[in-house]
Design a protein around this motif. Sequence first.
Motif, PDB file in Angstrom:
ATOM      1  N   LEU A  11       0.767  -1.043  -0.020  1.00 33.44           N
ATOM      2  CA  LEU A  11      -0.340  -0.001  -0.082  1.00 33.44           C
ATOM      3  C   LEU A  11       0.874   1.152   0.019  1.00 33.44           C
ATOM      4  CD1 LEU A  11      -2.644   1.083   0.515  1.00 33.44           C
ATOM      5  CD2 LEU A  11      -2.877   1.321   3.329  1.00 33.44           C
ATOM      6  N   GLY A  12       1.805   1.351   0.831  1.00 25.64           N
ATOM      7  CA  GLY A  12       2.659   2.572   1.147  1.00 25.64           C
ATOM      8  C   GLY A  12       3.186   3.151   0.004  1.00 25.64           C
ATOM      9  N   SER A  13       3.726   1.558  -1.046  1.00 28.51           N
ATOM     10  CA  SER A  13       4.895   1.784  -2.256  1.00 28.51           C
ATOM     11  C   SER A  13       3.685   2.642  -3.262  1.00 28.51           C
ATOM     12  CB  SER A  13       5.601   0.282  -2.448  1.00 28.51           C
ATOM     13  OG  SER A  13       4.668  -0.563  -2.403  1.00 28.51           O
ATOM     14  N   SER A  14       2.715   2.245  -3.207  1.00 24.62           N
ATOM     15  CA  SER A  14       1.897   2.418  -4.399  1.00 24.62           C
ATOM     16  C   SER A  14       1.207   3.863  -4.395  1.00 24.62           C
ATOM     17  CB  SER A  14       0.510   1.286  -4.961  1.00 24.62           C
ATOM     18  OG  SER A  14      -0.182   1.061  -2.995  1.00 24.62           O
ATOM     19  N   VAL A  15       1.283   4.187  -2.886  1.00 23.58           N
ATOM     20  CA  VAL A  15       0.764   5.204  -2.368  1.00 23.58           C
ATOM     21  C   VAL A  15       1.662   6.915  -2.697  1.00 23.58           C
ATOM     22  CG1 VAL A  15       0.250   7.173  -1.230  1.00 23.58           C
ATOM     23  CG2 VAL A  15      -0.656   5.206  -0.951  1.00 23.58           C
TER      24      VAL A  15
END
Length: 406
Positions: free
Chosen positions: A163-167
């Motif tokens: 999730l963090g890398s996609s954001v």
Amino acid sequence: MFSALFFGIVNGPLSTLVSLEILNLGGNAIDVAYAITSANVVLIPASMFWGIIADRYHLRNIIILGFSLSTLFLSLMYFTYSIPLLTLSYSIFTFFSVAYSTPMNLLVMETSEKSKWAYNFSRLSMLSSIGSLIGLILSTLLVAIIRIFQVYLFLTIFGIMALGSSVLYTPKTIIGIERTSMLHHKESFLTRLKMIPLIFLHFPSVHSFKMFKLSRLLRKPINYLPLLYLAIFIFYISSGLFNTVYPVSLYQGNLSKSEVLGIITEGMLAQIVTFHFTGKLLEKIDEREAASKALLLRGGSYIILGIVTLFPSLLLGAGAIFYPLAAGLAFSTYYSASNTLIFKAVGGRRQGTTLGVYSTLVGIAMFIGSLLSGYISHYYGFITDFIIAGTLLFISSYIFRYIEEG
């Protein structure tokens, strides 16, 4: 793309972990079959829903939403202590986990030059596969020291990382490329099918299935497409029969959780390695011949693994040899060959209808195979289930040899 790596770590071992946890909670092969069947059924509306959403909304937002909600329901599995709740949580996780697949493929096409599509799709597929392998290796080690429900919490960390890398790194794009674009490029098509074997541009009507009339099935070459679909339909029934309960057969044969996951990990490693060689193989022989031979190898491995269930002392050794052959060399060869044939077939016909029929058949086959596996193995033994699965692959192999492209 690294979000696909992190999420692969989450997704790779989860079905095996859920199966083992159901057994720990006092369940049997039928309970495992219900859980896997439920997740397979969810794939049909999920692939339709997220496909439609991908045509209408920003790809970045869909990817973030999918990772957010799937990670949420993964974390909730830590608190589930009953088989029905675990089955429900896993099914809901499955629904949201497929959200990123189509947008991720479209994002590659939107954000890179066409000359780099093949490289980027190969990279996306490889990162996802490596993630699954890492997840399996970590799970194999973790189940030896902590409980399975605690492993869910550990995997949640990687869901948060996805999730963090996609954001942070998923670019914002305009709504430009539609899903039909994936069908015109071989690497995109194969990568998308590898993630989820269902693609619905629209749901097919009853008339779309007229291709399976007996009068057409018996006439060459117009029977090419329906027989191709029939061979793939049989393959997915067989895979459901075997894959759903194979971890159950190992665990009930007195293998430890780490040994069960170790065999599954070895199969994934073999699959990753052999996928690199299938392209060169298909340059030398016809796709139908390659698929046929691969199915013979896979079917033979299933039957041997079924016979071995009568000799628990041989389960570990036989699994270490024949499962990688079935899940690695045989699967990667068959999958590359059959999906190439589907790509060629879709390119020359009505794409929406053709893929709709294909995806419906695959979904039904997955449902039938996974559901029947529990009952057959519970009441008649794993040997019966695996021999039926292997025999079906022999039938599918014959069909691939029989068909002639028109």
